[in-house]
Design a protein around this motif. Structure first.
Motif, PDB file in Angstrom:
ATOM      1  N   GLN A 200     -39.390  59.897 -19.326  1.00  0.00           N
ATOM      2  CA  GLN A 200     -39.089  59.743 -20.749  1.00  0.00           C
ATOM      3  C   GLN A 200     -38.141  58.559 -20.935  1.00  0.00           C
ATOM      4  OE1 GLN A 200     -40.623  61.642 -23.010  1.00  0.00           O
ATOM      5  NE2 GLN A 200     -41.592  62.912 -21.410  1.00  0.00           N
ATOM      6  N   PHE A 201     -38.566  57.570 -21.723  1.00  0.00           N
ATOM      7  CA  PHE A 201     -37.784  56.347 -21.906  1.00  0.00           C
ATOM      8  C   PHE A 201     -37.705  55.990 -23.383  1.00  0.00           C
ATOM      9  CE2 PHE A 201     -39.682  56.064 -17.710  1.00  0.00           C
ATOM     10  CZ  PHE A 201     -38.640  55.601 -16.911  1.00  0.00           C
ATOM     11  N   THR A 202     -36.650  55.281 -23.698  1.00  0.00           N
ATOM     12  CA  THR A 202     -36.569  54.528 -24.954  1.00  0.00           C
ATOM     13  C   THR A 202     -36.715  53.065 -24.582  1.00  0.00           C
ATOM     14  OG1 THR A 202     -35.116  56.170 -25.978  1.00  0.00           O
ATOM     15  CG2 THR A 202     -35.116  53.959 -26.933  1.00  0.00           C
ATOM     16  N   LEU A 203     -37.438  52.306 -25.378  1.00  0.00           N
ATOM     17  CA  LEU A 203     -37.709  50.916 -25.045  1.00  0.00           C
ATOM     18  C   LEU A 203     -36.399  50.185 -24.727  1.00  0.00           C
ATOM     19  CD1 LEU A 203     -40.046  48.905 -24.840  1.00  0.00           C
ATOM     20  CD2 LEU A 203     -39.546  48.197 -27.196  1.00  0.00           C
ATOM     21  N   GLY A 204     -36.345  49.565 -23.572  1.00  0.00           N
ATOM     22  CA  GLY A 204     -35.142  48.875 -23.112  1.00  0.00           C
ATOM     23  C   GLY A 204     -34.402  49.639 -22.029  1.00  0.00           C
ATOM     24  N   ASP A 205     -34.671  50.959 -21.917  1.00  0.00           N
ATOM     25  CA  ASP A 205     -34.050  51.744 -20.852  1.00  0.00           C
ATOM     26  C   ASP A 205     -34.641  51.355 -19.496  1.00  0.00           C
ATOM     27  OD1 ASP A 205     -32.582  53.071 -22.719  1.00  0.00           O
ATOM     28  OD2 ASP A 205     -33.777  54.921 -22.677  1.00  0.00           O
ATOM     29  N   THR A 206     -33.876  51.616 -18.452  1.00  0.00           N
ATOM     30  CA  THR A 206     -34.354  51.382 -17.091  1.00  0.00           C
ATOM     31  C   THR A 206     -34.602  52.712 -16.387  1.00  0.00           C
ATOM     32  OG1 THR A 206     -32.121  51.282 -16.185  1.00  0.00           O
ATOM     33  CG2 THR A 206     -33.111  49.207 -16.886  1.00  0.00           C
ATOM     34  N   GLY A 207     -35.485  52.690 -15.410  1.00  0.00           N
ATOM     35  CA  GLY A 207     -35.764  53.861 -14.590  1.00  0.00           C
ATOM     36  C   GLY A 207     -35.583  53.530 -13.123  1.00  0.00           C
ATOM     37  N   GLN A 208     -35.309  54.558 -12.337  1.00  0.00           N
ATOM     38  CA  GLN A 208     -35.115  54.358 -10.905  1.00  0.00           C
ATOM     39  C   GLN A 208     -35.905  55.396 -10.121  1.00  0.00           C
ATOM     40  OE1 GLN A 208     -31.024  53.624  -9.476  1.00  0.00           O
ATOM     41  NE2 GLN A 208     -30.354  53.800 -11.603  1.00  0.00           N
ATOM     42  N   VAL A 209     -36.566  54.935  -9.072  1.00  0.00           N
ATOM     43  CA  VAL A 209     -37.241  55.826  -8.121  1.00  0.00           C
ATOM     44  C   VAL A 209     -37.024  55.256  -6.723  1.00  0.00           C
ATOM     45  CG1 VAL A 209     -39.027  56.645  -9.708  1.00  0.00           C
ATOM     46  CG2 VAL A 209     -39.421  54.575  -8.357  1.00  0.00           C
ATOM     47  N   ILE A 210     -37.228  56.101  -5.740  1.00  0.00           N
ATOM     48  CA  ILE A 210     -37.179  55.664  -4.338  1.00  0.00           C
ATOM     49  C   ILE A 210     -38.614  55.444  -3.872  1.00  0.00           C
ATOM     50  CG2 ILE A 210     -36.541  56.298  -1.980  1.00  0.00           C
ATOM     51  CD1 ILE A 210     -34.337  58.053  -3.185  1.00  0.00           C
ATOM     52  N   VAL A 211     -38.890  54.247  -3.381  1.00  0.00           N
ATOM     53  CA  VAL A 211     -40.221  53.908  -2.881  1.00  0.00           C
ATOM     54  C   VAL A 211     -40.139  53.758  -1.367  1.00  0.00           C
ATOM     55  CG1 VAL A 211     -42.122  52.250  -2.952  1.00  0.00           C
ATOM     56  CG2 VAL A 211     -40.841  52.764  -5.037  1.00  0.00           C
ATOM     57  N   GLY A 212     -41.086  54.384  -0.662  1.00  0.00           N
ATOM     58  CA  GLY A 212     -41.086  54.331   0.799  1.00  0.00           C
ATOM     59  C   GLY A 212     -42.424  53.904   1.354  1.00  0.00           C
ATOM     60  N   VAL A 255     -35.996  51.405  -6.369  1.00  0.00           N
ATOM     61  CA  VAL A 255     -36.652  50.412  -7.224  1.00  0.00           C
ATOM     62  C   VAL A 255     -36.248  50.694  -8.672  1.00  0.00           C
ATOM     63  CG1 VAL A 255     -38.856  49.494  -8.026  1.00  0.00           C
ATOM     64  CG2 VAL A 255     -38.574  50.177  -5.626  1.00  0.00           C
ATOM     65  N   ILE A 256     -35.679  49.671  -9.306  1.00  0.00           N
ATOM     66  CA  ILE A 256     -35.266  49.764 -10.710  1.00  0.00           C
ATOM     67  C   ILE A 256     -36.283  49.002 -11.559  1.00  0.00           C
ATOM     68  CG2 ILE A 256     -33.436  49.282 -12.377  1.00  0.00           C
ATOM     69  CD1 ILE A 256     -31.454  49.350 -10.059  1.00  0.00           C
ATOM     70  N   PHE A 257     -36.766  49.627 -12.621  1.00  0.00           N
ATOM     71  CA  PHE A 257     -37.782  48.987 -13.460  1.00  0.00           C
ATOM     72  C   PHE A 257     -37.460  49.261 -14.929  1.00  0.00           C
ATOM     73  CE2 PHE A 257     -39.173  53.221 -12.418  1.00  0.00           C
ATOM     74  CZ  PHE A 257     -39.628  53.740 -13.605  1.00  0.00           C
ATOM     75  N   THR A 258     -37.992  48.403 -15.803  1.00  0.00           N
ATOM     76  CA  THR A 258     -37.777  48.534 -17.245  1.00  0.00           C
ATOM     77  C   THR A 258     -39.121  48.511 -17.957  1.00  0.00           C
ATOM     78  OG1 THR A 258     -35.661  47.359 -17.056  1.00  0.00           O
ATOM     79  CG2 THR A 258     -36.620  47.567 -19.266  1.00  0.00           C
ATOM     80  N   PRO A 259     -39.552  49.627 -18.571  1.00  0.00           N
ATOM     81  CA  PRO A 259     -40.820  49.621 -19.318  1.00  0.00           C
ATOM     82  C   PRO A 259     -40.791  48.562 -20.421  1.00  0.00           C
ATOM     83  CG  PRO A 259     -40.034  51.866 -19.002  1.00  0.00           C
ATOM     84  CD  PRO A 259     -38.922  50.960 -18.574  1.00  0.00           C
ATOM     85  N   ASN A 260     -41.905  47.853 -20.599  1.00  0.00           N
ATOM     86  CA  ASN A 260     -41.947  46.737 -21.555  1.00  0.00           C
ATOM     87  C   ASN A 260     -42.863  47.007 -22.739  1.00  0.00           C
ATOM     88  OD1 ASN A 260     -44.365  46.633 -20.259  1.00  0.00           O
ATOM     89  ND2 ASN A 260     -44.067  44.612 -19.328  1.00  0.00           N
ATOM     90  N   SER A 261     -43.317  48.254 -22.913  1.00  0.00           N
ATOM     91  CA  SER A 261     -44.160  48.573 -24.067  1.00  0.00           C
ATOM     92  C   SER A 261     -43.932  50.026 -24.463  1.00  0.00           C
ATOM     93  CB  SER A 261     -45.644  48.332 -23.761  1.00  0.00           C
ATOM     94  OG  SER A 261     -46.066  49.127 -22.670  1.00  0.00           O
TER      95      SER A 261
END
Length: 299
Positions: A200-212, A255-261
């Motif tokens: 669940q995001f608001t536009l501009g928020d960042t998310g974090q997950v661990i990728v292996g 991995v930190i990412f920011t949804p763009n839509s």
């Protein structure tokens, strides 16, 4: 008259093999040698069952030599997995040292019980194996007076087959085999488990997950990771974007990412490419995310 049973060599040999195997596994300098494998095979496939048979059937007339050997192998194959199952429910788990300790204690305990039970039988009735017995057993297949020529030929073939099987088994164990080539690719929540993913995001928020990524390809591999939201690539750091891994090594990063839509039930894809093939993903994972925006956002 001296007790013939005290000269039996089978149980002392079992005890000596158990202790020798322990030394060749616990001492690092010895563990690096092939002798560890040679000793480990009977430790798993023969000695526990033989000691158990010796404890259960101490009398000479209970079983003959061939029956004891066959049952020893069968019971070893049955006992060892049961020990592993039991260890699985203990704090120690199924690891080398707990398994070695369990097998050693079990085998030595059964040997003590066998010695005790044999000692309480008349010497002529207690099962025993002497050097003379071993010599005669090895010599008998090649004696000049077999029951028939056919029996002699079949016995020789049997001995050769057993020796060939043992040699083949040792070769298979000590020779490293190349298994299936594959790559593990996984994503975890920030708690290190496969749950609590950011969805669940608001536009501009960042998310974090661990990728292996774990390389089981039996060769060095260059990997490339791409994150896409509804087929649109997201920006990720360069050290996450591309990296190389040796065989049997693990790469794991946050991995930190920011949804763009903005949208509901959008597919956030984690794509893994192998070497320089950037056309078709080698592995892919995805999450379903919701991104909300302002009053004018299109949902």
């Amino acid at each position: 008259m001296p007790d013939k049973n005290k000269y039996s060599i089978d149980l002392p040999i079992v005890v000596a093999l158990v202790l020798l195997t322990d030394l060749f596994i616990l001492i690092p300098e010895l563990a690096a040698t092939p002798i560890r494998t040679v000793l480990g095979l009977p430790m798993v496939l023969l000695l526990p069952g033989y000691a158990l048979i010796a404890a259960l059937f101490p009398a000479k007339d209970d079983l003959d030599g061939i029956e004891r050997l066959a049952l020893s192998i069968g019971l070893s194959i049955a006992v060892v997995p049961l020990m592993g199952l039991g260890l699985n429910y203990t704090p120690w788990g199924i690891r080398l040292i707990p398994i070695l300790a369990s097998l050693s204690v079990f085998t030595l305990l059964m040997c003590l019980i066998a010695v005790y039970r044999r000692a309480h039988l008349p010497s002529e009735k207690a099962f025993s194996v002497s050097f003379d017995d071993v010599y005669k057993a090895l010599k008998s297949p090649f004696s000049t007076q077999p029951e028939s020529r056919l029996d002699r030929i079949l016995t020789i073939i049997l001995v050769i087959s057993v020796l060939a099987s043992v040699v083949t088994l040792v070769y298979v164990v000590v020779t490293p085999k190349q298994g299936e080539k594959f790559t593990e690719f996984y994503i975890l929540g920030m708690n290190g488990k496969a749950d609590n993913y950011p969805t669940q995001f608001t536009l501009g928020d960042t998310g974090q997950v661990i990728v292996g990524v774990v390389n089981h390809e039996y060769e060095p591999v260059k990997y490339t990771i791409d994150l896409r939201l509804n087929n649109n690539s997201l920006s990720i750091p360069s050290d996450v974007k591309s990296f190389s891994l040796e065989h049997n090594t693990t790469w794991e990063k946050t991995v930190i990412f920011t949804p763009n839509s903005v949208g509901n039930n959008m597919k956030l894809e984690f794509l893994l490419y192998k070497n320089d093939n950037l056309t078709v993903p080698y592995r892919d994972l995805h999450l379903w995310v919701n991104v909300t925006g302002g009053m004018n956002a299109t949902l």
